[in-house]
Motif scaffolding. Structure first.
Motif, PDB file in Angstrom:
ATOM      1  N   ASP A 100       6.749   4.821  48.790  1.00 53.78           N
ATOM      2  CA  ASP A 100       7.335   3.685  49.048  1.00 53.78           C
ATOM      3  C   ASP A 100       8.351   3.647  50.117  1.00 53.78           C
ATOM      4  OD1 ASP A 100       8.979   4.967  47.459  1.00 53.78           O
ATOM      5  OD2 ASP A 100       9.584   3.357  46.249  1.00 53.78           O
ATOM      6  N   LYS A 101       9.291   4.499  50.084  1.00 53.54           N
ATOM      7  CA  LYS A 101      10.254   4.644  51.011  1.00 53.54           C
ATOM      8  C   LYS A 101       9.761   4.612  52.438  1.00 53.54           C
ATOM      9  CE  LYS A 101      13.703   4.522  48.101  1.00 53.54           C
ATOM     10  NZ  LYS A 101      14.347   3.295  47.668  1.00 53.54           N
ATOM     11  N   GLY A 160      14.079  -5.409  55.531  1.00 54.82           N
ATOM     12  CA  GLY A 160      13.894  -3.999  56.083  1.00 54.82           C
ATOM     13  C   GLY A 160      13.961  -4.252  57.660  1.00 54.82           C
ATOM     14  N   GLY A 174       8.131   1.523  53.776  1.00 56.80           N
ATOM     15  CA  GLY A 174       9.222   0.642  54.029  1.00 56.80           C
ATOM     16  C   GLY A 174       9.665   0.891  55.376  1.00 56.80           C
TER      17      GLY A 174
END
Length: 320
Positions: free
Chosen positions: A118-119, A202, A122
């Motif tokens: 997920d990081k 983001g 992102g």
């Protein structure tokens, strides 16, 4: 089951469109145009294509290097070669299922650099949003440079009354969509707001990180390589070598959109490039040949680096 069908259709439909455009284009060509097309492939000066591929390769390098800044901002590190191979795999995967490359890129870094999926995703999304803004800037600049030609072409294809009607309808739909987004309580719109809020966060995080200026400079350079490799390619054919920068910008932007909205631009890219160049007195057969030469060279680079990356990643990351 529904998702599987949608995934299959996302692959099959663009390919069918590409096959249709190939058949449609070549059935329209006269025997003389087919001969001109064949001669264009033969007489092309491919050293300019090779040079454009070298420039394209530096874009890959810059994209991989840029990634380290957002990863470091998130508290993670990854070797450059892992970043580079992940980027190469992303381009490769996007030729199959649209937008699957971003997921494959995050999965690759999770597997070989232990960066949480997920990081990693992102950081990729934040990059894509910045790239989208640059593309919008390129579109706006191209419209400004080539407004007269594009306006005349649209008026030739669509009568002014219909064009005005389409503009009014589009404006009403846009205002309606904005109002719905702002005031609707529908669940899917609320979910969309959350996603957009996350994207906004983001993107803004890019401007807050310590190395924002190197990141932004790499972002600009990546798009410079896109434009430059296309511009250098025009010198491969005598009929395109005299094109001005404004013409090149128009063809580049339209070609980029064709790739974005199809499976790597298969057949669509040469078709739209030929149509745009025909506005500037480039014969359609020559424009089609030019589109195929540029598209094929880029696909060969993507396939080579993608396969190379799949093979080398396990070897370089072998646990000792």
């Amino acid at each position: 089951m529904k998702k599987k069908i949608i995934r299959i259709l996302s692959i099959v439909l663009p390919l069918l469109l590409g096959v249709f455009l190939i058949i449609y284009t070549y059935n329209r060509f006269t025997p003389q145009q087919l001969e001109d097309l064949n001669q264009a492939f033969k007489k092309a000066d491919y050293k300019y294509i090779y040079l454009s591929l070298i420039i394209a390769f530096t874009g890959y390098v810059s994209r991989a290097y840029r990634w380290k800044y957002t990863l470091q901002h998130m508290g993670y590190t990854s070797p450059f070669y892992n970043n580079f191979f992940a980027v190469s795999i992303a381009y490769f995967m996007n030729l199959t299922i649209p937008r699957s490359g971003e997921v494959a890129r995050a999965v690759t870094l999770k597997r070989y650099s232990n960066v949480p999926f997920d990081k990693a995703l992102g950081t990729i999304i934040s990059e894509r949003v910045i790239d989208l803004f640059i593309l919008i800037f390129c579109i706006a600049g191209t419209v400004a440079l080539q407004f007269t030609t594009l306006k005349d072409y649209l008026l030739e294809q669509i009568p002014f009354e219909k064009l005005l009607m389409y503009g009014v309808i589009s404006g009403i739909m846009f205002i309606g969509a904005v109002l719905m987004f702002m005031y609707s309580r529908m669940k899917w719109i609320q979910k969309l707001k959350i996603k957009i809020s996350g994207l906004k966060e983001g993107v803004l995080s890019v401007f807050k990180m310590p190395n924002k200026w190197p990141f932004l400079l790499h972002s600009v350079y990546i798009w410079v390589t896109y434009v430059l490799m296309f511009y250098i390619s025009i010198f491969a054919l005598p009929e395109t070598a005299q094109l001005g920068f404004g013409t090149v910008a128009a063809a580049f932007v339209i070609g980029s959109l064709a790739i974005t909205f199809s499976n790597g631009g298969f057949a669509v890219y040469p078709f739209v490039i030929a149509k745009i160049l025909s506005l500037y007195a480039v014969p359609e057969a020559t424009g089609t040949a030019f589109g195929w030469i540029v598209w094929t060279s880029q696909i060969i680079l993507i396939l080579f680096l993608g396969i190379f990356s799949f093979l080398l990643l396990p070897i370089l990351n072998r646990k000792k």
